[in-house]
Scaffold this active site. Structure first.
Site, PDB file in Angstrom:
ATOM      1  CG  ASP A 146      -2.083   0.950   1.061  1.00  0.00           C
ATOM      2  OD1 ASP A 146      -2.351   1.398  -0.081  1.00  0.00           O
ATOM      3  OD2 ASP A 146      -2.735   1.259   2.072  1.00  0.00           O
ATOM      4  CG  HIS A 153      -4.427  10.532   2.665  1.00  0.00           C
ATOM      5  ND1 HIS A 153      -5.557  10.466   3.458  1.00  0.00           N
ATOM      6  CD2 HIS A 153      -3.610   9.528   3.073  1.00  0.00           C
ATOM      7  CE1 HIS A 153      -5.421   9.446   4.303  1.00  0.00           C
ATOM      8  NE2 HIS A 153      -4.259   8.870   4.106  1.00  0.00           N
ATOM      9  NE  ARG A 162       4.083  13.358  11.071  1.00  0.00           N
ATOM     10  CZ  ARG A 162       3.354  12.421  10.468  1.00  0.00           C
ATOM     11  NH1 ARG A 162       3.027  11.332  11.106  1.00  0.00           N
ATOM     12  NH2 ARG A 162       2.968  12.577   9.223  1.00  0.00           N
ATOM     13  CD  GLU A 218      -6.432   4.808   4.351  1.00  0.00           C
ATOM     14  OE1 GLU A 218      -5.757   3.964   3.723  1.00  0.00           O
ATOM     15  OE2 GLU A 218      -5.962   5.556   5.236  1.00  0.00           O
ATOM     16  CD  GLU A 220      -5.435   2.963  -0.496  1.00  0.00           C
ATOM     17  OE1 GLU A 220      -4.598   2.361  -1.203  1.00  0.00           O
ATOM     18  OE2 GLU A 220      -5.357   3.051   0.745  1.00  0.00           O
ATOM     19  CG  ASP A 252      -6.085   0.411   3.363  1.00  0.00           C
ATOM     20  OD1 ASP A 252      -6.249  -0.662   3.974  1.00  0.00           O
ATOM     21  OD2 ASP A 252      -5.123   1.169   3.559  1.00  0.00           O
ATOM     22  NE  ARG A 256      -8.363   6.631   9.217  1.00  0.00           N
ATOM     23  CZ  ARG A 256      -7.595   6.408   8.165  1.00  0.00           C
ATOM     24  NH1 ARG A 256      -6.364   5.936   8.313  1.00  0.00           N
ATOM     25  NH2 ARG A 256      -8.047   6.642   6.955  1.00  0.00           N
ATOM     26  CD  GLN A 259      -3.715   4.587  10.629  1.00  0.00           C
ATOM     27  OE1 GLN A 259      -4.921   4.610  10.395  1.00  0.00           O
ATOM     28  NE2 GLN A 259      -2.834   5.078   9.779  1.00  0.00           N
ATOM     29  CE  LYS A 272      -4.050   2.124   7.187  1.00  0.00           C
ATOM     30  NZ  LYS A 272      -4.758   3.065   6.326  1.00  0.00           N
ATOM     31  CB  THR A 276      -7.866  -4.652   1.655  1.00  0.00           C
ATOM     32  OG1 THR A 276      -7.002  -4.423   2.774  1.00  0.00           O
ATOM     33  CG2 THR A 276      -7.630  -3.590   0.595  1.00  0.00           C
ATOM     34  CB  THR A 378      -6.247   7.911   1.248  1.00  0.00           C
ATOM     35  OG1 THR A 378      -6.137   6.833   2.163  1.00  0.00           O
ATOM     36  CG2 THR A 378      -7.630   8.512   1.336  1.00  0.00           C
ATOM     37  CD  GLU A 392      -7.722  12.889   3.940  1.00  0.00           C
ATOM     38  OE1 GLU A 392      -7.461  13.800   3.147  1.00  0.00           O
ATOM     39  OE2 GLU A 392      -7.675  11.683   3.620  1.00  0.00           O
TER      40      GLU A 392
HETATM   41 CA    CA Z   1      -4.156   2.943   2.573  1.00  0.00          CA
END
Ligand code: CA
Length: 447
Positions: A146, A153, A162, A218, A220, A252, A256, A259, A272, A276, A378, A392
Site C-alpha cells: 500500500d 491525504h 503531527r 480509504e 484508493e 483500505d 483509526r 492505528q 489495516k 481490504t 488514499t 479528513e
Molecule cells: Ca491505505
C-alpha cells in the site's frame, strides 16, 4: 532531441475509436461503464452455482465467458494463447504473459465484439448476464503493497497526527509505501467484522481493548502487476508500465483508534489488515490510454530523482480517473434512500504515478510477481469535497458529516455500506467505468 523509446506508455489504437459499436446492445447505451472500448477483466461464475470461477470480460450488461470462448476456438495465435490463459479461476496466468499478449487479446476481443463481427454467433452463446454473475478476487495476490501517493491525504493526516510537521521531509522524494496483508483482501459485496484491538482513549495513560470505535474508509485504486522481474533486477521507469496489467477500485478499511496507538515506529498493522475490498473488474492500462494526463510537480517542489523520472512519465504518466465515495446507513436503506456521495475526486491529483511506484518498489532489487497488488494510497484531492477518508472529512472526528434522512457520521457504524465508484469521461473519448467496490460493516465479534 530524441525521446527514448518507451514501450510503457499505451498509445491510442483502433480499440479506442469512439465510433465503435458492439453487437451487445447494452454496450452502446450512453453512460454505459462497459462499452466495447473498455473490455475489463474479472473472474466470475453464475451466482449460487458450484461452477468454477473463470475469466470474463465485461461487455454492456453481459460477461463474456472466456473459458467458453476458449473452448469455441474463436481466436488463434497470441490472442488465442492469451484467451487460454484467461480461462482459469484466477487471472495470474494472463497477467504473467505481458503487454503484447494483453494487447493481442484486447484487439481480438474488440474486433469480435463489434457490430457485424463474424464471431457473433460463436460468442453469443458465451455470454452470461451480469445480473446472474458473482465474482471473486481476480488474482491470487502474492503480495500487497500500500502506497501513500496523495500529498493532500498525507498533509491532512499529518496535520492531525503531527500538527507541527504535517508532511514528513521524505514525502516529496520517496513514494512512501508499506507491505500490507493479502490474505484478507476480499471482493466487492462482502461484509467484514468491525475489528477488535487496543486503543488509547484521549487523555488516558493505558490502552483499552475492545471493538474499534473509529472505523474509516480509504478511497484508493488497486494496481495489478502483470509480468514480474527477477530478484535483484530493478524495473526502470521506461519499462515500468509494461509490468502493470490494470487497475481496480480498492477500499483500505482503517481502524483509526487502533492505528494511532500501534503505528509508531513500524506503521499500521491490525488497523489495516482485517479487510481490504477490491472491485471485481480490472480495467487495463491500455483501455485507460485516452485518459492520460501530464505528471506535474507544483512550482518549488523537488523534481523526482533520475530513477523516478522519464519523459513519458512527465508527458502522460498520470491518469484522470473520476472517483466517488457513497455512504448508505441502515436507516437510509430502510427509508429507500440511495447512498449519499460524500467524496468526489480524481486520480490526477496523485503526487506519484504508477510507473514511479513500480520503479521505486523494485529499485532495490525487490521482485514483483504476476498478480501482486499495489494500493495507490488514499486519493484525496486538494479541496474539502475531495477528501477521501472520514478522518479528513470530519477533521479527525470533530466535525460530523450530515446524511440524507437526518443522520450524521463521524466514523462508520455497524450496517453502514460504503460504495466506491470510478469512471473516465471526456469529450472525444468513450466513457469507461470500473463500476463499484462495496463493503458493509458487520458488528464486532465480541467475546
Ligand atoms: Ca491505505
Amino acid at each position: 532531441m530524441t525521446l527514448p523509446s518507451e514501450s510503457t506508455m499505451a498509445t491510442l489504437n483502433e480499440t479506442h475509436d469512439p465510433a465503435l459499436r458492439s453487437w451487445v446492445d447494452a454496450a452502446n447505451a450512453p453512460g454505459s461503464d462497459f462499452p466495447v472500448q473498455n473490455l475489463p477483466f474479472a473472474v466470475f461464475r453464475r451466482r449460487g452455482t458450484g461452477e468454477s470461477f473463470r475469466g470474463g470480460v465485461a461487455i454492456g450488461d453481459q460477461v463474456l465467458d472466456l473459458a467458453a470462448a476458449a473452448r469455441s476456438g474463436v481466436f488463434v495465435g497470441a490472442a488465442g494463447a492469451a484467451l487460454e490463459a484467461a480461462a482459469g479461476d484466477k487471472l495470474n496466468a494472463l497477467m504473467a504473459l505481458g503487454p503484447a499478449s494483453w494487447s493481442a487479446l484486447r484487439l481480438a476481443l474488440s474486433r469480435a465484439l463489434r457490430a457485424g463481427a463474424p464471431q457473433e454467433t460463436a460468442l453469443r452463446s458465451c455470454l452470461v448476464p451480469q445480473a446472474q454473475a458473482e465474482y471473486d478476487v481476480p488474482a491470487r495476490i502474492g503480495d500487497y503493497t500500500d502506497f501513500y501517493t496523495s500529498v493532500h491525504h498525507a498533509s491532512n493526516i499529518g496535520r492531525l497526527f503531527r500538527p507541527d510537521s504535517p508532511l514528513t521531509p521524505n514525502y516529496k522524494w520517496v513514494p512512501i509505501g508499506y507491505h500490507g496483508r493479502s490474505s484478507s483482501i476480499v471482493i466487492s459485496g462482502e461484509s467484514f467484522r468491525r475489528p477488535m484491538g487496543q486503543a488509547l482513549p484521549p487523555g488516558a495513560s493505558e490502552p483499552v481493548f475492545g471493538a474499534s470505535r473509529r472505523l474509516d474508509i480509504e478511497l484508493e485504486l488497486g494496481i495489478f502487476i502483470g509480468s514480474g522481474n527477477p530478484r535483484g533486477e530493478a524495473i526502470p521507469m521506461a519499462e515500468a508500465e509494461s509490468h502493470v496489467f490494470g487497475l481496480c477500485l480498492l477500499n483500505d478499511w482503517s481502524a483509526r483508534d487502533l492505528q494511532a496507538w500501534e503505528y509508531q515506529p513500524l506503521g499500521p498493522f491490525l488497523a489495516k489488515n482485517f479487510a481490504t475490498t477490491v472491485s471485481p473488474w480490472v480495467v487495463t492500462l491500455e483501455a485507460l490510454a485516452p485518459y492520460r494526463v501530464p505528471f506535474e510537480r507544483p512550482a518549488g517542489d523537488p523534481q523526482p530523482l533520475p530513477y523516478l523520472d522519464s519523459p513519458a512519465n512527465r508527458g502522460e504518466g498520470a491518469l484522470d480517473i473520476q472517483l466517488q465515495v457513497e455512504l448508505q446507513t441502515v436507516g437510509m436503506r430502510a427509508a429507500g434512500l440511495p447512498g449519499a456521495a460524500i467524496c468526489r475526486t480524481s486520480y490526477r491529483h496523485a503526487y506519484w504515478t504508477i510507473a514511479q511506484m513500480v520503479a521505486h518498489h523494485t529499485v532495490n532489487g525487490c521482485n514483483l510477481q504476476p498478480g501482486d497488488l499495489f494500493g495507490s494510497g488514499t486519493l484525496s484531492g486538494p479541496t474539502e469535497g475531495e477528501a477521501a477518508a472520514l478522518i479528513e472529512m470530519t477533521q479527525g472526528g470533530k466535525k460530523p458529516i450530515a446524511l440524507p434522512g437526518g443522520e450524521s457520521r463521524t466514523w462508520l457504524e455497524d450496517g453502514d455500506t460504503v460504495t466506491l465508484r470510478g469512471w473516465c469521461e471526456k469529450a472525444g473519448a468513450t466513457r469507461i467505468g470500473f463500476v463499484t467496490c462495496a463493503g458493509t460493516v458487520a458488528p464486532a465479534a465480541l467475546s
